[in-house]
Design an enzyme around this catalytic site. Structure first.
Site, mmCIF file in Angstrom:
data_model
loop_
_atom_site.group_PDB
_atom_site.id
_atom_site.type_symbol
_atom_site.label_atom_id
_atom_site.label_comp_id
_atom_site.label_asym_id
_atom_site.label_seq_id
_atom_site.Cartn_x
_atom_site.Cartn_y
_atom_site.Cartn_z
ATOM 1 C CB ALA A 238 -21.122 11.768 -41.730
ATOM 2 C CG ASP B 24 -29.823 12.350 -45.516
ATOM 3 O OD1 ASP B 24 -29.994 11.485 -46.397
ATOM 4 O OD2 ASP B 24 -30.279 13.507 -45.612
ATOM 5 C CG ASN C 246 -20.990 1.471 -39.232
ATOM 6 O OD1 ASN C 246 -20.559 1.416 -40.383
ATOM 7 N ND2 ASN C 246 -20.597 2.417 -38.383
ATOM 8 N NE ARG C 247 -19.405 -7.165 -40.999
ATOM 9 C CZ ARG C 247 -19.710 -7.869 -39.898
ATOM 10 N NH1 ARG C 247 -19.250 -7.476 -38.719
ATOM 11 N NH2 ARG C 247 -20.467 -8.949 -39.988
ATOM 12 N N GLY D 64 -19.287 0.241 -44.944
ATOM 13 C CA GLY D 64 -18.323 0.341 -46.049
ATOM 14 C C GLY D 64 -18.725 1.334 -47.123
ATOM 15 C CG PHE D 65 -17.337 4.960 -47.498
ATOM 16 C CD1 PHE D 65 -17.705 5.386 -46.241
ATOM 17 C CD2 PHE D 65 -16.079 5.340 -47.981
ATOM 18 C CE1 PHE D 65 -16.848 6.168 -45.463
ATOM 19 C CE2 PHE D 65 -15.214 6.114 -47.219
ATOM 20 C CZ PHE D 65 -15.597 6.524 -45.959
ATOM 21 C CG ASN E 37 -18.334 12.600 -44.237
ATOM 22 O OD1 ASN E 37 -17.743 11.825 -44.968
ATOM 23 N ND2 ASN E 37 -18.134 12.632 -42.925
ATOM 24 C CG ASN F 190 -14.874 9.694 -43.288
ATOM 25 O OD1 ASN F 190 -14.049 9.440 -42.398
ATOM 26 N ND2 ASN F 190 -15.877 8.897 -43.570
ATOM 27 C CB SER G 242 -14.809 5.212 -42.671
ATOM 28 O OG SER G 242 -15.910 6.007 -42.385
ATOM 29 C CG ASN H 254 -16.626 -0.109 -41.426
ATOM 30 O OD1 ASN H 254 -16.145 -0.995 -40.719
ATOM 31 N ND2 ASN H 254 -17.449 0.816 -40.961
ATOM 32 C CB THR H 255 -13.056 2.065 -47.023
ATOM 33 O OG1 THR H 255 -14.449 2.323 -47.194
ATOM 34 C CG2 THR H 255 -12.373 2.063 -48.381
ATOM 35 C CE LYS I 291 -16.756 11.479 -38.327
ATOM 36 N NZ LYS I 291 -18.154 11.211 -38.718
ATOM 37 C CG ASN J 30 -15.522 7.893 -38.452
ATOM 38 O OD1 ASN J 30 -16.448 7.098 -38.246
ATOM 39 N ND2 ASN J 30 -15.313 8.464 -39.611
ATOM 40 N N GLY K 272 -21.610 5.389 -30.110
ATOM 41 C CA GLY K 272 -22.589 5.513 -29.020
ATOM 42 C C GLY K 272 -21.916 5.605 -27.664
HETATM 43 C C1 LIG Z 1 -24.470 3.345 -38.851
HETATM 44 C C2 LIG Z 1 -23.403 4.380 -38.893
HETATM 45 C C3 LIG Z 1 -22.906 4.822 -40.108
HETATM 46 C C4 LIG Z 1 -21.919 5.795 -40.146
HETATM 47 N N1 LIG Z 1 -21.459 6.239 -41.363
HETATM 48 C C5 LIG Z 1 -20.540 7.236 -41.400
HETATM 49 C C6 LIG Z 1 -20.101 7.760 -42.629
HETATM 50 O O1 LIG Z 1 -20.578 7.372 -43.699
HETATM 51 N N2 LIG Z 1 -19.138 8.727 -42.610
HETATM 52 C C7 LIG Z 1 -18.611 9.207 -41.442
HETATM 53 O O2 LIG Z 1 -17.756 10.091 -41.473
HETATM 54 N N3 LIG Z 1 -19.029 8.741 -40.251
HETATM 55 C C8 LIG Z 1 -19.970 7.773 -40.205
HETATM 56 N N4 LIG Z 1 -20.404 7.307 -38.995
HETATM 57 C C9 LIG Z 1 -19.791 7.839 -37.761
HETATM 58 C C10 LIG Z 1 -20.610 8.969 -37.150
HETATM 59 O O3 LIG Z 1 -20.696 10.064 -38.016
HETATM 60 C C11 LIG Z 1 -19.995 9.421 -35.820
HETATM 61 O O4 LIG Z 1 -18.727 10.004 -36.078
HETATM 62 C C12 LIG Z 1 -19.813 8.289 -34.825
HETATM 63 O O5 LIG Z 1 -20.866 7.360 -34.930
HETATM 64 C C13 LIG Z 1 -19.732 8.781 -33.382
HETATM 65 O O6 LIG Z 1 -20.911 9.451 -33.016
HETATM 66 P P1 LIG Z 1 -22.122 8.728 -32.218
HETATM 67 O O7 LIG Z 1 -21.530 8.003 -31.060
HETATM 68 O O8 LIG Z 1 -23.018 9.849 -31.822
HETATM 69 O O9 LIG Z 1 -22.781 7.803 -33.190
HETATM 70 C C14 LIG Z 1 -21.400 6.324 -38.944
HETATM 71 C C15 LIG Z 1 -21.905 5.882 -37.722
HETATM 72 C C16 LIG Z 1 -22.898 4.930 -37.679
HETATM 73 C C17 LIG Z 1 -23.430 4.470 -36.342
#
Ligand SMILES: Cc1cc2nc3c(=O)[nH]c(=O)nc-3n(C[C@H](O)[C@H](O)[C@H](O)COP(=O)(O)O)c2cc1C
Length: 364
Positions: A61, A64, A110-111, A113-114, A139, A170, A173, A175-176, A214, A243, A266
């Site tokens: 998530a 997109d 990232n922050r 915030g949905f 999600n 979810n 996160s 950031n909320t 999640k 997350n 990452g």
């Molecule tokens: C820029 C960014 C935006 C994200 N937005 C969401 C989100 O809207 N909802 C969510 O459940 N996780 C969000 N995530 C978390 C990812 O879905 C994932 O759980 C997390 O980044 C760990 O995977 P990765 O290390 O492969 O990025 C976001 C991650 C990134 C980097």
């Protein structure tokens, strides 16, 4: 062809401000035709949550958020795509800059915030693709200013059930403000009760859409005990671990950017997220399958997640640093590993290292 353009465009995309680079990537996926990859080998197929995944590599998530390009992403070779987080009402998220690339760590903070266009915009897009095949999870999250956050989740289940392959609740996160408090036992109990009630209400019209929870990789182990126990009690269909983290490992090289508030993803998240995955696996005792996320960017990292307990994996940040061929690369490596081990499916690998991982010292 895609690989060629990808390699050509990556230095240019890297030079852009990360949020502009992301917008450009979505635009490219919308307007540049993506040729469908060859069908996956049957050895890569996974059955989980009652769904048949052609391969175990999903897009996590956040990429997109508004369900603009799920089919283009599936055509890149992902076995499933999770759109969102979607909230009932549109919201702009936090002020920019709010997305930071830690290049030498291969991490992102990232922050956001949905930030998203809200439920009705995403619903329209998903309804328009209902005849397409491919697993697209939705999600869901609560609006920042909502007076009834739990009500937001229940409402989104009812709204999206006809178009979602599965739901991800979810609550993780960072950031909320206050959102992660929904992981606390009493609140989580009520949240899952209402979410699964909502799912039951729409079951006659939409079927039994799987619901996954999640969680954050930052939960204390006693809170993880509660979260898994409550998920089991409510018979959720699975969990995603997890997350982004609000912790900052000592190994980070980009010290300045590491001080930015937000969730880290990452490579620097890999160890912590994999440990939490194994901890979740031993607590779930096979009652439901897990999706492993956090630092997957290659065959070996995907295999490590599977051995830690993941039936499926997801990635986001790996796409930023490895490019759009990442799913294909991982699948090739998985097939090699299966061949080498004389196995014809990934199932027997799931969780084989979990007990060992949970006995190691805590990752720093
Ligand atoms: C820029 C960014 C935006 C994200 N937005 C969401 C989100 O809207 N909802 C969510 O459940 N996780 C969000 N995530 C978390 C990812 O879905 C994932 O759980 C997390 O980044 C760990 O995977 P990765 O290390 O492969 O990025 C976001 C991650 C990134 C980097």
């Amino acid at each position: 062809m895609i690989g060629f353009f990808d390699r050509l465009s990556r230095p240019f995309i890297r030079a852009l401000e990360p949020e502009d680079a992301h917008k450009l990537a979505i635009k490219a996926l919308r307007y540049v035709p993506v040729v469908r990859q060859a069908a996956d080998s049957p050895e890569l197929a996974v059955r989980a949550f009652g769904l048949n995944f052609p391969n175990p590599v999903g897009l996590a998530a956040g990429f997109d958020k508004n369900a603009q390009v799920p089919d283009a992403l599936l055509r890149l070779g992902f076995g499933f795509v999770e759109v969102g987080t979607i909230t009932p009402l549109p919201q702009t998220g936090n002020p920019r800059p709010r997305l930071f690339r830690l290049d030498s760590d291969e991490g992102v903070i990232n922050r956001l915030g949905f930030n998203n266009e809200g439920a009705s915009a995403a619903l329209k897009r998903l309804a328009a693709r209902m005849d397409e095949s491919g697993i697209v999870g939705v999600n869901i999250g609560a609006n920042r200013d909502s007076a009834d956050r739990i009500g937001d989740y229940a409402q989104l289940i009812e709204t999206f059930a006809p178009v979602a392959s599965y739901f991800t609740v979810n609550v993780s996160s960072p950031n909320t403000p206050g959102l992660r408090d929904l992981q606390q036992a009493k609140v989580l109990d009520e949240l899952l009760a209402r979410v699964l009630d909502a799912r039951e209400r729409v079951r006659p019209r939409s079927g039994p859409v799987p619901v996954l929870l999640k969680i954050a990789p930052d939960l204390a182990l006693n809170d993880l005990d509660d979260a898994v126990g409550i998920a089991r009690k409510h018979r959720v269909d699975g969990m995603i671990v997890g997350n982004t983290t609000i912790t900052r490992p000592g190994s980070l090289r980009e010290r300045g950017k590491a001080r930015e508030a937000g969730g880290l993803s990452g490579r620097p998240l890999f160890k912590l997220a994999t440990r939490m995955l194994a901890e979740t696996y031993v607590r779930a005792e096979g009652v439901f399958p897990l999706i492993g996320a956090g630092g997957v960017d290659s065959g070996p990292t995907a295999i490590a997640k599977i051995k830690a307990g993941a039936s499926l994996v997801q990635l986001y940040t790996g796409l930023v640093f490895r490019g759009i061929g990442v799913a294909t690369e991982i699948k090739t490596d998985l097939l090699v590993a299966l061949k080498r081990g004389h196995r014809n499916s990934l199932v027997s690998m799931v969780g084989s290292d979990a007990a060992d991982i949970t006995a190691e010292s805590w990752p720093s």
